[in-house]
Design a protein around this motif. Sequence first.
Motif, PDB file in Angstrom:
ATOM      1  N   VAL A  84     -41.496  40.319 -61.325  1.00 17.35           N
ATOM      2  CA  VAL A  84     -40.117  39.858 -61.118  1.00 17.35           C
ATOM      3  C   VAL A  84     -39.178  40.991 -61.530  1.00 17.35           C
ATOM      4  CG1 VAL A  84     -38.396  38.105 -61.677  1.00 17.35           C
ATOM      5  CG2 VAL A  84     -40.816  37.491 -61.637  1.00 17.35           C
ATOM      6  N   PHE A  85     -38.329  41.429 -60.606  1.00 19.43           N
ATOM      7  CA  PHE A  85     -37.450  42.555 -60.927  1.00 19.43           C
ATOM      8  C   PHE A  85     -36.263  42.596 -59.965  1.00 19.43           C
ATOM      9  CE2 PHE A  85     -41.192  43.780 -58.483  1.00 19.43           C
ATOM     10  CZ  PHE A  85     -40.657  44.376 -57.354  1.00 19.43           C
ATOM     11  N   ASN A  86     -35.282  43.424 -60.298  1.00 20.36           N
ATOM     12  CA  ASN A  86     -34.057  43.556 -59.503  1.00 20.36           C
ATOM     13  C   ASN A  86     -33.927  44.973 -58.954  1.00 20.36           C
ATOM     14  OD1 ASN A  86     -33.012  40.875 -60.099  1.00 20.36           O
ATOM     15  ND2 ASN A  86     -32.651  41.647 -62.172  1.00 20.36           N
ATOM     16  N   ILE A  87     -33.584  45.053 -57.683  1.00 21.04           N
ATOM     17  CA  ILE A  87     -33.362  46.344 -57.030  1.00 21.04           C
ATOM     18  C   ILE A  87     -31.898  46.420 -56.598  1.00 21.04           C
ATOM     19  CG2 ILE A  87     -34.033  47.891 -55.158  1.00 21.04           C
ATOM     20  CD1 ILE A  87     -36.649  46.323 -54.940  1.00 21.04           C
ATOM     21  N   LEU A  88     -31.228  47.500 -56.947  1.00 23.37           N
ATOM     22  CA  LEU A  88     -29.861  47.719 -56.497  1.00 23.37           C
ATOM     23  C   LEU A  88     -29.881  48.648 -55.293  1.00 23.37           C
ATOM     24  CD1 LEU A  88     -26.779  47.429 -56.876  1.00 23.37           C
ATOM     25  CD2 LEU A  88     -26.876  49.472 -58.325  1.00 23.37           C
ATOM     26  N   LEU A  89     -29.374  48.151 -54.168  1.00 21.73           N
ATOM     27  CA  LEU A  89     -29.245  48.968 -52.961  1.00 21.73           C
ATOM     28  C   LEU A  89     -27.821  49.506 -52.906  1.00 21.73           C
ATOM     29  CD1 LEU A  89     -31.019  46.611 -50.377  1.00 21.73           C
ATOM     30  CD2 LEU A  89     -32.046  48.344 -51.857  1.00 21.73           C
ATOM     31  N   ILE A  90     -27.689  50.817 -52.796  1.00 25.96           N
ATOM     32  CA  ILE A  90     -26.373  51.455 -52.746  1.00 25.96           C
ATOM     33  C   ILE A  90     -26.219  52.187 -51.425  1.00 25.96           C
ATOM     34  CG2 ILE A  90     -24.788  53.081 -53.853  1.00 25.96           C
ATOM     35  CD1 ILE A  90     -26.426  52.802 -56.415  1.00 25.96           C
ATOM     36  N   GLY A  91     -25.167  51.867 -50.705  1.00 23.00           N
ATOM     37  CA  GLY A  91     -24.820  52.602 -49.498  1.00 23.00           C
ATOM     38  C   GLY A  91     -23.630  53.487 -49.807  1.00 23.00           C
ATOM     39  N   SER A  92     -23.813  54.783 -49.707  1.00 23.43           N
ATOM     40  CA  SER A  92     -22.758  55.741 -50.061  1.00 23.43           C
ATOM     41  C   SER A  92     -22.096  56.295 -48.809  1.00 23.43           C
ATOM     42  CB  SER A  92     -23.363  56.889 -50.875  1.00 23.43           C
ATOM     43  OG  SER A  92     -22.428  57.926 -51.061  1.00 23.43           O
ATOM     44  N   ASP A  93     -20.825  56.675 -48.935  1.00 22.75           N
ATOM     45  CA  ASP A  93     -20.153  57.341 -47.819  1.00 22.75           C
ATOM     46  C   ASP A  93     -20.282  58.855 -47.923  1.00 22.75           C
ATOM     47  OD1 ASP A  93     -18.410  58.076 -49.835  1.00 22.75           O
ATOM     48  OD2 ASP A  93     -16.633  57.126 -48.979  1.00 22.75           O
ATOM     49  N   GLU A  94     -21.176  59.290 -48.809  1.00 25.07           N
ATOM     50  CA  GLU A  94     -21.432  60.731 -48.956  1.00 25.07           C
ATOM     51  C   GLU A  94     -21.905  61.306 -47.629  1.00 25.07           C
ATOM     52  OE1 GLU A  94     -24.792  63.468 -51.154  1.00 25.07           O
ATOM     53  OE2 GLU A  94     -23.884  61.844 -52.319  1.00 25.07           O
ATOM     54  N   ARG A  95     -21.285  62.396 -47.229  1.00 25.21           N
ATOM     55  CA  ARG A  95     -21.646  63.027 -45.961  1.00 25.21           C
ATOM     56  C   ARG A  95     -22.565  64.229 -46.211  1.00 25.21           C
ATOM     57  NH1 ARG A  95     -18.381  61.434 -41.573  1.00 25.21           N
ATOM     58  NH2 ARG A  95     -16.712  60.007 -42.179  1.00 25.21           N
ATOM     59  N   LYS A  96     -23.219  64.660 -45.155  1.00 23.73           N
ATOM     60  CA  LYS A  96     -24.164  65.759 -45.257  1.00 23.73           C
ATOM     61  C   LYS A  96     -23.489  66.996 -45.847  1.00 23.73           C
ATOM     62  CE  LYS A  96     -27.710  68.131 -42.559  1.00 23.73           C
ATOM     63  NZ  LYS A  96     -28.321  68.301 -41.220  1.00 23.73           N
ATOM     64  N   GLY A  97     -24.127  67.593 -46.845  1.00 23.49           N
ATOM     65  CA  GLY A  97     -23.590  68.799 -47.464  1.00 23.49           C
ATOM     66  C   GLY A  97     -22.684  68.529 -48.645  1.00 23.49           C
ATOM     67  N   GLN A  98     -22.323  67.240 -48.867  1.00 25.69           N
ATOM     68  CA  GLN A  98     -21.491  66.896 -50.009  1.00 25.69           C
ATOM     69  C   GLN A  98     -22.363  66.477 -51.185  1.00 25.69           C
ATOM     70  OE1 GLN A  98     -19.013  63.736 -48.473  1.00 25.69           O
ATOM     71  NE2 GLN A  98     -17.467  65.153 -47.699  1.00 25.69           N
ATOM     72  N   ASN A  99     -21.796  66.574 -52.382  1.00 24.22           N
ATOM     73  CA  ASN A  99     -22.527  66.171 -53.579  1.00 24.22           C
ATOM     74  C   ASN A  99     -21.911  64.952 -54.250  1.00 24.22           C
ATOM     75  OD1 ASN A  99     -24.423  68.343 -53.486  1.00 24.22           O
ATOM     76  ND2 ASN A  99     -22.818  69.715 -54.223  1.00 24.22           N
ATOM     77  N   VAL A 100     -20.856  64.422 -53.659  1.00 15.73           N
ATOM     78  CA  VAL A 100     -20.208  63.238 -54.220  1.00 15.73           C
ATOM     79  C   VAL A 100     -19.908  62.250 -53.091  1.00 15.73           C
ATOM     80  CG1 VAL A 100     -19.169  64.442 -56.180  1.00 15.73           C
ATOM     81  CG2 VAL A 100     -17.909  64.271 -54.027  1.00 15.73           C
ATOM     82  N   GLY A 101     -19.815  60.986 -53.458  1.00 14.69           N
ATOM     83  CA  GLY A 101     -19.477  59.966 -52.471  1.00 14.69           C
ATOM     84  C   GLY A 101     -19.085  58.684 -53.165  1.00 14.69           C
ATOM     85  N   HIS A 102     -18.379  57.845 -52.454  1.00 12.60           N
ATOM     86  CA  HIS A 102     -18.011  56.535 -52.980  1.00 12.60           C
ATOM     87  C   HIS A 102     -19.140  55.543 -52.715  1.00 12.60           C
ATOM     88  CE1 HIS A 102     -14.076  58.479 -52.373  1.00 12.60           C
ATOM     89  NE2 HIS A 102     -13.662  57.721 -53.377  1.00 12.60           N
TER      90      HIS A 102
END
Length: 327
Positions: free
Chosen positions: A65-83
């Motif tokens: 029994v466990f929890n998985i957090l799925l994160i969809g980022s708007d980070e684009r190719k070549g970037q190192n940060v995203g919302h």
Amino acid sequence: MKKRKKIWKVIGISFLVILILAVGGGVYAYKQLQPENHFKNVPVVNANSNKKTDSSQDTKVQNGVFNILLIGSDERKGQNVGHSDSMMIVHVDLNKKEYHAMSIPRDTRVHLDGYGYTKLTSVQYIKQATDGQQKGIEAAIQAITELTGVNINYYVETNYQGLQGMVDAIGGIEMNVPFDVKLTHPWYPENKNKVINAGTHSVDGKMVTEIVHERYSLKNGEYDRQRLQEEALVGIAKKTLQPSNVTKLPAFVKQIPNFLIASNMTTADMLSLGMAAKDFDPTKQLKYHQISGQWKSMYDDILKNNNDQLIMDKEQLKQVVSQYFMN
């Protein structure tokens, strides 16, 4: 002649020993990958947190029994940060063969240590920009845990290029679109203002990313987008777990890291989860939960201005979490 026979005998025995060890190792690895063995001990990403809500879980985790957090980022190719553009907690109970999913809206008001109150979508971005990718993920997880009381065991983060590649790797999906969707902010200019009518559609990775990204044209904004994301996940699960594709599942799972930005799940974790899900029916075993809330114009301590933020219904959140997301 006898010497040559002896050499070949030694080589033959050596080969047989190697073969036995290889098969034995394979059997052992296969047994270890069985979900009932593999998920006996799972990590807790925020186990060292000294800030827990009243409803937060004990860090002791029940087997399977466990929890998985799925994160969809708007980070684009070549970037190192995203919302953090979309976030969904999936509660996995391999014992009951049940899966519960709950989306956390990107504009939910949360607290970030050292900064104050802001939108959830800004937490990962600001911490990535100042302290690096891993600290950004940890900060987002911490904010979600403080908000919901749900401990996160695994996280998987992808961006829209990753989602597109994943869907294309399985040859596209059948996706139910519950209402008309007008693409007002598409990733690809040629799809500007295209309307996807309600119904079931055969879509490739490119169109899936467009559909799950849209929210401005939807009647219920972020909440309707969550429904689209749920339908995309169901479509992916159905296609991946078709009888004709089950034998290809291990090969597909091994490709998944190519589509991810970050995860603390190993390939072995994913393979074991895939084995657990071989008889998974998303229409019966996956239950989706939405938490209502109120939109308010509130001061953002990071952006230093007022903006629209979502205040989630605390009582509803507490009830859903205690009933479906506690280990």
